[in-house]
Design a protein around this motif. Structure first.
Motif, PDB file in Angstrom:
ATOM      1  N   GLN A   1       0.819  -1.215   0.000  1.00 33.50           N
ATOM      2  CA  GLN A   1       0.000   0.000   0.000  1.00 33.50           C
ATOM      3  C   GLN A   1       0.853   1.266   0.000  1.00 33.50           C
ATOM      4  OE1 GLN A   1      -3.201  -0.344  -0.562  1.00 33.50           O
ATOM      5  NE2 GLN A   1      -2.852  -2.541  -0.511  1.00 33.50           N
ATOM      6  N   ASP A   2       2.159   1.114  -0.185  1.00 34.08           N
ATOM      7  CA  ASP A   2       3.081   2.251  -0.215  1.00 34.08           C
ATOM      8  C   ASP A   2       3.143   2.799  -1.636  1.00 34.08           C
ATOM      9  OD1 ASP A   2       5.476   3.825  -0.479  1.00 34.08           O
ATOM     10  OD2 ASP A   2       6.129   2.988   1.444  1.00 34.08           O
ATOM     11  N   GLU A   3       2.619   3.994  -1.823  1.00 29.50           N
ATOM     12  CA  GLU A   3       2.524   4.587  -3.161  1.00 29.50           C
ATOM     13  C   GLU A   3       3.895   4.767  -3.806  1.00 29.50           C
ATOM     14  OE1 GLU A   3       0.786   8.683  -5.140  1.00 29.50           O
ATOM     15  OE2 GLU A   3       0.028   8.030  -3.207  1.00 29.50           O
ATOM     16  N   THR A   4       4.879   5.196  -3.042  1.00 34.03           N
ATOM     17  CA  THR A   4       6.219   5.425  -3.580  1.00 34.03           C
ATOM     18  C   THR A   4       6.846   4.135  -4.090  1.00 34.03           C
ATOM     19  OG1 THR A   4       6.523   7.252  -2.036  1.00 34.03           O
ATOM     20  CG2 THR A   4       8.507   6.363  -3.059  1.00 34.03           C
ATOM     21  N   VAL A   5       6.734   3.064  -3.316  1.00 29.41           N
ATOM     22  CA  VAL A   5       7.330   1.782  -3.708  1.00 29.41           C
ATOM     23  C   VAL A   5       6.615   1.206  -4.925  1.00 29.41           C
ATOM     24  CG1 VAL A   5       7.765  -0.594  -2.992  1.00 29.41           C
ATOM     25  CG2 VAL A   5       8.206   1.282  -1.399  1.00 29.41           C
ATOM     26  N   GLN A   6       5.303   1.245  -4.937  1.00 33.93           N
ATOM     27  CA  GLN A   6       4.548   0.696  -6.063  1.00 33.93           C
ATOM     28  C   GLN A   6       4.835   1.479  -7.351  1.00 33.93           C
ATOM     29  OE1 GLN A   6       2.945  -2.267  -5.879  1.00 33.93           O
ATOM     30  NE2 GLN A   6       3.764  -2.248  -3.814  1.00 33.93           N
ATOM     31  N   THR A   7       4.969   2.791  -7.242  1.00 34.74           N
ATOM     32  CA  THR A   7       5.317   3.614  -8.402  1.00 34.74           C
ATOM     33  C   THR A   7       6.728   3.285  -8.882  1.00 34.74           C
ATOM     34  OG1 THR A   7       3.858   5.378  -7.640  1.00 34.74           O
ATOM     35  CG2 THR A   7       5.550   5.990  -9.238  1.00 34.74           C
ATOM     36  N   THR A   8       7.636   3.043  -7.947  1.00 33.92           N
ATOM     37  CA  THR A   8       9.010   2.675  -8.303  1.00 33.92           C
ATOM     38  C   THR A   8       9.038   1.346  -9.046  1.00 33.92           C
ATOM     39  OG1 THR A   8       9.858   3.877  -6.390  1.00 33.92           O
ATOM     40  CG2 THR A   8      11.313   2.228  -7.383  1.00 33.92           C
ATOM     41  N   ILE A   9       8.224   0.390  -8.614  1.00 31.34           N
ATOM     42  CA  ILE A   9       8.151  -0.906  -9.304  1.00 31.34           C
ATOM     43  C   ILE A   9       7.675  -0.710 -10.743  1.00 31.34           C
ATOM     44  CG2 ILE A   9       6.973  -3.140  -9.379  1.00 31.34           C
ATOM     45  CD1 ILE A   9       7.012  -3.069  -6.278  1.00 31.34           C
ATOM     46  N   ILE A  10       6.666   0.133 -10.942  1.00 31.95           N
ATOM     47  CA  ILE A  10       6.176   0.431 -12.294  1.00 31.95           C
ATOM     48  C   ILE A  10       7.298   1.047 -13.130  1.00 31.95           C
ATOM     49  CG2 ILE A  10       4.645   1.943 -13.637  1.00 31.95           C
ATOM     50  CD1 ILE A  10       3.167  -0.400 -12.487  1.00 31.95           C
ATOM     51  N   LYS A  11       8.054   1.968 -12.542  1.00 34.21           N
ATOM     52  CA  LYS A  11       9.145   2.614 -13.275  1.00 34.21           C
ATOM     53  C   LYS A  11      10.234   1.614 -13.645  1.00 34.21           C
ATOM     54  CE  LYS A  11       8.423   7.252 -11.549  1.00 34.21           C
ATOM     55  NZ  LYS A  11       8.968   8.377 -10.794  1.00 34.21           N
ATOM     56  N   ILE A  12      10.516   0.656 -12.762  1.00 32.91           N
ATOM     57  CA  ILE A  12      11.503  -0.383 -13.067  1.00 32.91           C
ATOM     58  C   ILE A  12      11.018  -1.221 -14.249  1.00 32.91           C
ATOM     59  CG2 ILE A  12      12.563  -2.520 -12.232  1.00 32.91           C
ATOM     60  CD1 ILE A  12      12.619  -1.207  -9.423  1.00 32.91           C
ATOM     61  N   ILE A  13       9.758  -1.624 -14.214  1.00 31.76           N
ATOM     62  CA  ILE A  13       9.188  -2.427 -15.301  1.00 31.76           C
ATOM     63  C   ILE A  13       9.288  -1.675 -16.623  1.00 31.76           C
ATOM     64  CG2 ILE A  13       7.031  -3.386 -16.211  1.00 31.76           C
ATOM     65  CD1 ILE A  13       6.273  -4.002 -13.250  1.00 31.76           C
ATOM     66  N   ASP A  14       8.936  -0.398 -16.606  1.00 32.06           N
ATOM     67  CA  ASP A  14       8.983   0.408 -17.830  1.00 32.06           C
ATOM     68  C   ASP A  14      10.421   0.642 -18.297  1.00 32.06           C
ATOM     69  OD1 ASP A  14       6.228   0.547 -17.823  1.00 32.06           O
ATOM     70  OD2 ASP A  14       6.148   2.563 -16.953  1.00 32.06           O
ATOM     71  N   ARG A  15      11.320   0.916 -17.358  1.00 27.09           N
ATOM     72  CA  ARG A  15      12.705   1.236 -17.706  1.00 27.09           C
ATOM     73  C   ARG A  15      13.407   0.076 -18.400  1.00 27.09           C
ATOM     74  NH1 ARG A  15      15.469   2.495 -12.689  1.00 27.09           N
ATOM     75  NH2 ARG A  15      15.937   0.288 -12.611  1.00 27.09           N
ATOM     76  N   VAL A  16      13.158  -1.155 -17.924  1.00 29.56           N
ATOM     77  CA  VAL A  16      13.830  -2.317 -18.526  1.00 29.56           C
ATOM     78  C   VAL A  16      13.028  -2.896 -19.684  1.00 29.56           C
ATOM     79  CG1 VAL A  16      15.016  -2.875 -16.378  1.00 29.56           C
ATOM     80  CG2 VAL A  16      12.878  -4.036 -16.930  1.00 29.56           C
ATOM     81  N   ASP A  17      11.868  -2.308 -19.950  1.00 29.15           N
ATOM     82  CA  ASP A  17      10.990  -2.782 -21.024  1.00 29.15           C
ATOM     83  C   ASP A  17      10.705  -4.277 -20.874  1.00 29.15           C
ATOM     84  OD1 ASP A  17       9.387  -2.503 -23.266  1.00 29.15           O
ATOM     85  OD2 ASP A  17      11.034  -2.910 -24.655  1.00 29.15           O
ATOM     86  N   ALA A  18      10.268  -4.653 -19.670  1.00 27.90           N
ATOM     87  CA  ALA A  18      10.014  -6.056 -19.348  1.00 27.90           C
ATOM     88  C   ALA A  18       8.898  -6.620 -20.215  1.00 27.90           C
ATOM     89  CB  ALA A  18       9.650  -6.206 -17.875  1.00 27.90           C
ATOM     90  N   LYS A  19       9.152  -7.752 -20.811  1.00 24.00           N
ATOM     91  CA  LYS A  19       8.151  -8.435 -21.628  1.00 24.00           C
ATOM     92  C   LYS A  19       7.258  -9.318 -20.763  1.00 24.00           C
ATOM     93  CE  LYS A  19      10.345  -7.826 -25.908  1.00 24.00           C
ATOM     94  NZ  LYS A  19      10.459  -6.408 -25.724  1.00 24.00           N
ATOM     95  N   THR A  20       7.824  -9.823 -19.649  1.00 18.56           N
ATOM     96  CA  THR A  20       7.084 -10.691 -18.734  1.00 18.56           C
ATOM     97  C   THR A  20       7.199 -10.135 -17.324  1.00 18.56           C
ATOM     98  OG1 THR A  20       7.599 -12.620 -20.104  1.00 18.56           O
ATOM     99  CG2 THR A  20       6.880 -13.049 -17.842  1.00 18.56           C
ATOM    100  N   VAL A  21       6.061 -10.125 -16.601  1.00 19.96           N
ATOM    101  CA  VAL A  21       6.044  -9.709 -15.201  1.00 19.96           C
ATOM    102  C   VAL A  21       5.312 -10.787 -14.420  1.00 19.96           C
ATOM    103  CG1 VAL A  21       5.257  -7.974 -13.545  1.00 19.96           C
ATOM    104  CG2 VAL A  21       6.046  -7.262 -15.804  1.00 19.96           C
ATOM    105  N   THR A  22       5.931 -11.241 -13.327  1.00 25.64           N
ATOM    106  CA  THR A  22       5.279 -12.214 -12.446  1.00 25.64           C
ATOM    107  C   THR A  22       5.234 -11.656 -11.034  1.00 25.64           C
ATOM    108  OG1 THR A  22       7.334 -13.381 -11.905  1.00 25.64           O
ATOM    109  CG2 THR A  22       6.113 -14.175 -13.818  1.00 25.64           C
ATOM    110  N   VAL A  23       4.173 -12.010 -10.316  1.00 21.73           N
ATOM    111  CA  VAL A  23       4.022 -11.637  -8.907  1.00 21.73           C
ATOM    112  C   VAL A  23       3.641 -12.898  -8.161  1.00 21.73           C
ATOM    113  CG1 VAL A  23       2.760 -10.249  -7.233  1.00 21.73           C
ATOM    114  CG2 VAL A  23       3.257  -9.293  -9.481  1.00 21.73           C
TER     115      VAL A  23
END
Length: 93
Positions: free
Chosen positions: A64-86
């Protein structure tokens, strides 16, 4: 970015399934399934490459931490991840 919006963006990428590499894997850790206090984001560039990991910690529920969740999105976008798993469960610390 709003926490709910970040969760939706991550979930949308997860629903696509395996699309190849690069791949991002997200795993939450905590004292119980209700409280995840740590998240580890692993990045795998290609099939046989070792995983590179980045972790974040919080005293509250990190999901529920907005900063961390936004950072995860930025990491996904920055590396242009084709696959994401949780991972579905919160692993014990």
């Amino acid at each position: 970015m709003n926490v709910d919006k970040a969760h939706k963006r991550i979930e949308k990428r997860v629903k696509r399934g395996f699309q190849g590499y690069p791949m991002i894997s997200i795993q939450y850790f905590g004292q119980s399934s209700e409280l995840a206090s740590k998240v580890e984001v692993s990045f795998i560039e290609q099939e046989s490459a070792p995983a590179m990991a980045e972790s974040f910690s919080s005293s509250t529920d990190i999901r529920q931490d907005e900063t961390v969740q936004t950072t995860i999105i930025k990491i996904i976008d920055r590396v242009d991840a084709k696959t994401v798993t949780v991972a579905e469960t919160v692993l014990p610390l």
